[in-house]
Structure formats: structure tokens, C-alpha cells
Write an enzyme that holds these catalytic residues in place. Sequence first.
Site, mmCIF file in Angstrom:
data_model
loop_
_atom_site.group_PDB
_atom_site.id
_atom_site.type_symbol
_atom_site.label_atom_id
_atom_site.label_comp_id
_atom_site.label_asym_id
_atom_site.label_seq_id
_atom_site.Cartn_x
_atom_site.Cartn_y
_atom_site.Cartn_z
ATOM 1 N N TYR A 263 100.452 -1.206 14.803
ATOM 2 C CA TYR A 263 101.980 -1.383 14.416
ATOM 3 C C TYR A 263 102.760 -0.188 15.420
ATOM 4 O O TYR A 263 103.816 -0.780 15.936
ATOM 5 C CB TYR A 263 102.144 -0.730 13.062
ATOM 6 C CG TYR A 263 103.575 -0.595 12.806
ATOM 7 C CD1 TYR A 263 104.315 -1.654 12.548
ATOM 8 C CD2 TYR A 263 104.061 0.778 12.880
ATOM 9 C CE1 TYR A 263 105.757 -1.500 12.103
ATOM 10 C CE2 TYR A 263 105.486 0.966 12.494
ATOM 11 C CZ TYR A 263 106.311 -0.119 12.030
ATOM 12 O OH TYR A 263 107.652 -0.045 12.018
ATOM 13 N N ASP A 298 102.192 -6.872 7.992
ATOM 14 C CA ASP A 298 103.315 -7.621 7.449
ATOM 15 C C ASP A 298 104.323 -7.539 8.631
ATOM 16 O O ASP A 298 105.267 -8.761 8.523
ATOM 17 C CB ASP A 298 103.924 -6.852 6.566
ATOM 18 C CG ASP A 298 104.434 -5.339 6.558
ATOM 19 O OD1 ASP A 298 105.343 -4.809 6.907
ATOM 20 O OD2 ASP A 298 103.377 -4.661 6.396
ATOM 21 N N LYS A 370 98.426 -4.110 0.043
ATOM 22 C CA LYS A 370 99.692 -3.804 0.077
ATOM 23 C C LYS A 370 100.641 -5.036 0.383
ATOM 24 O O LYS A 370 100.461 -5.602 1.562
ATOM 25 C CB LYS A 370 100.313 -2.443 0.866
ATOM 26 C CG LYS A 370 101.722 -2.478 0.775
ATOM 27 C CD LYS A 370 102.277 -1.470 1.778
ATOM 28 C CE LYS A 370 103.695 -1.217 1.706
ATOM 29 N NZ LYS A 370 104.189 -0.782 2.982
#
Length: 517
Positions: A263, A298, A370
Site C-alpha cells: 500500500y 481495498d 477487514k
Amino acid sequence: MKSKLNLDPKVVDSARQHAANIAHDMQDFIDRHTTVSTERTILRLLGVDGVDDVDTPLPNVVVDQLKDAGALPTGVAYWIGNAIVQTGKTPQEIAEEMAAGKLDITKLPTCSQAEAAEALKPAIKATFERIDMQKAKRQEYLDTIGEGSEPYIYVIVATGNIYEDVIQAQAAARQGADIIAVIRTTAQSLLDYVPYGATTEGFGGTYATQENFRIMRKALDEVGEEVGRYIRLCNYSSGMCMPEIAAMGALERLDVMLNDAIYGILFRDINMQRTLVDQFMSRVIIGYCGIIFNSGEDNYLTTDDAIEAAHTVTASQFINEQFAVLANIPEEQMGLGHAFEMDPATEDGFLLELSQAQMAREIFPKARLKYMPPTKFMTGNIFRGHLQDALFNLVTVWTNQSLLLTGMLTEAIHTPLMQDRYLSIENARYIFNNCRHIGEEVEFKKDGIIQKRAQEVLGKADALLAEVEKEGLFSTIEKGIFGGVKRPFDGGHGLEGVSTKGENYFNPFIELFMDHE
């Protein structure tokens, strides 16, 4: 768990093996290198804290002096241990003298590595006593007041002022939130130091500092006792100070930390060499401390298409799982990430989202998954937004996700107000209660849309992981395979902070943190 999606276990095993090989290949690189932030973490764990007369954190002062002297490859553990042997002072006193210009620890007579390691033991013992006390306190709360049931309802506060954050966080806990995430101020991830003390201003969030962690932890313990359930605290162990913030989280009893090197590379342009080395140190700490880490898959779907690129999310989950295995993190602390981000105009989009979420749960049955809410296709239409969030909540409970970041009906308009959070929590609680056991009741049609979609995505993820294993993770990221974002091996922020370890290098904490069940 029997597969509702009729997934082929051989394909799952193949993907996991490719990911394990990728992680081991990276670990060879990680084990040969250290970074300025990893060395500052060692100092913090030796009890060094505070700032000098111009507000530079003392861990930065010490590491910068060693780096300027060309002494960093030996590591701060040796230099501080040696300075204790030669001066009889504590690590904190040594750092303060260095900051005052009274001491150059590279000019002192030198002892053996064994003597230096021995000299550090009292400081290390004090740190482990504090961390173990925090772990015991968390367990005591869970054993006495208990906690909310999964999916945990996870909400964000982000005012910039830690004291205002406390008011909003306690209100959210009273409304039903189980996890409070304090969003970090914009671009803090690119600072190569951690600010010191309590902060009352920040744009788009609040500075992550050890004092802010302490203030919020105390506030959540108070409200947890009031409402009769333990409230978990989340912040970021990411960016240029990834392992340092993990250490602060360990000392102040954080429960959840966002932590994902890939990320940082893709979305914050942090140098890949730097952040992968830092990630290992941070995850070793997180594993020991019972902290759940959240990975950032995500975010891929904010820059790439959720239908076309779904397999990249699954592939990254496999890689993050294997990096966590190497840091000795139990599956129950792996908060692997994914999101409900398909275009709501897609026909049968709900079925595709359900398939993806069910697949994540079947592949990672013990992980604390999550699940992130719709953001990319939220508009100013709060009524449609609330419906999108409701469908997201339904998938969450149906597929037994663990951490649900509540969607906000005002997502596309402003930072959420207290009443926005209340409506979001109410929406989630209504659906969770009404559909609590839907996943146990409903099966999927053989070779139907849901099963076929999952099988296709898994097959593509396996093929992608085989390609990454052959190519190497660094090269894959350079080519823009994840999130549609390309990053160079020698580019990005923080490369100058990477050092190859010297022959006398040692880090006393890795082994101590890894030695747990």
C-alpha cells in the site's frame, strides 16, 4: 469449512505456495538490510523518547548522527550498548548528551558485541514488562467486560484535534462502535520522524503521536467500562515511520494497526526497498503484541476496476498472509483487506460482491478480514448512498467478515458528523441483527453466477502469483500489476534511509518478539 463456492483446494494451495515463495524471496533481501526508521524503533524500544531544543525527536538525533558518521551499518543496538559499557549511562541519557553535542558515541573505546548486548538487557527487560502489562490489561478487559460480537463495527474519527476526537470517539462507542480508528493527518506518512506530544491541529485527520495514542486509549477504556464492552483502538503503522509507530502502539495498547508495505509503495510512493524492510520489523512487533494488522488491498479498487482487477486483491491477500507468517503473526491477527467497490450500475453486481467476500472468508477462514465500504461510486445522493451501505452491510454479515468499516451516507460530501456515524451504526446493527445467521442458512447454486465468479477470480490470482514468483515482487510492482500503479525500484521517498547491514550488526528485538506462540 465446506466450500459454498466449490473452490478447488489444489488451486488455493498452489496460490498459497507461490505467495510463500514470493515472501521468502523478499525476506532474503529484508534480512540483509536495515533502515533509519527500523534503527529508530530499536531506540524507542530501549526507552529513548522526547525531543531536542529544536523539537527533533531524540531517536532521529541519534540515528542521524550515526548515519552521518557512516556507522549505521553496525546498528544502533551495538553503539548504544557500547556507550552504556563505556559511560554507565542509560540509553535516554546517552541520547540527551548526543543531542546536546556532549557525546560522540562512535569515538568511544569499543567492547565486544556480546558485551554490548548484555548492557542492553535492563532496558529491554523494562520495555517487555510494559508491553506485557498492556497485553495483560487488554485480556483482563476482554475477560471481565467482554466485547461486541463480530463483525466488529469500526468507525473513524478525524478532526485534527485529539481532544475533539476523544469526544467523538466516546459518542460512537456509546452508539455501538467496537473499534475507533483515528485517521492520520494528511501526508504524515511522508514525514521521516514521528511528531512528539499531544496535537490539536491537523488537516484531514490527527497526528499519530505516542501521547495522542495514550490520550485516546485512556478515553476508550473509560467509555468501555461505561458501556460494558472493550473498545479497540486503531491507528496507522505505515509510511516512513512504520515500525516506530508499531512500537508506540505496543507501548500504548493499540489493538488494530493499518500496516501494508505494498500500500505504501503504490499509494504513498514510498521506496519499495525501504518499506518492505520496515514492514518486517513492524509486523514482528504487531505479532507479539496481539495487535490485528489491516492490509490495504481495498485501495487497489479505488485506482483499478473492482470487477476486472478483483484477482489482484486476492493475490495481494495471499502475499500479505505469507509476509505475516514470516513475522510469526497468528492468523487471528491477520486483518486482510478488501472492499465493496463495484459500480452499482452493474447488473448482478451484488452477486459478484457476495462471491468475492465469501471467497476471502473461505480462503482465509481464521483471518480477521477487514471489509471496506463503498467510496468510489458514492455521490451527493445520501439516500442511494445509505442503500449502497446497507447492501455492503448485508454481504458483511452473510460472509462472516470480522471488521466492518461503516460506510457513511455523506462519504462524497464531507468528513462525517456525529449524526452521520449514528445513522451508519444503526444501519449496520439493524442488518446484522436481522440477518445474523443468513450465511448458515443459504447455499449457492452449483455452477451459478456466484460460484463461477469466485472460481474464475481464484484461478486468475493463482496465475498472477505464479507470474510474480517468476518475475520477483520488485519487478512486478515496477510494471504496475497491482492497483494499476507503477513504482520504480530506486525511486520514491526514503531510499536514502536504507543501509546494508555490517558484519557486527545485531537487532536484539527481532528474536525476542518472534519467540511467542
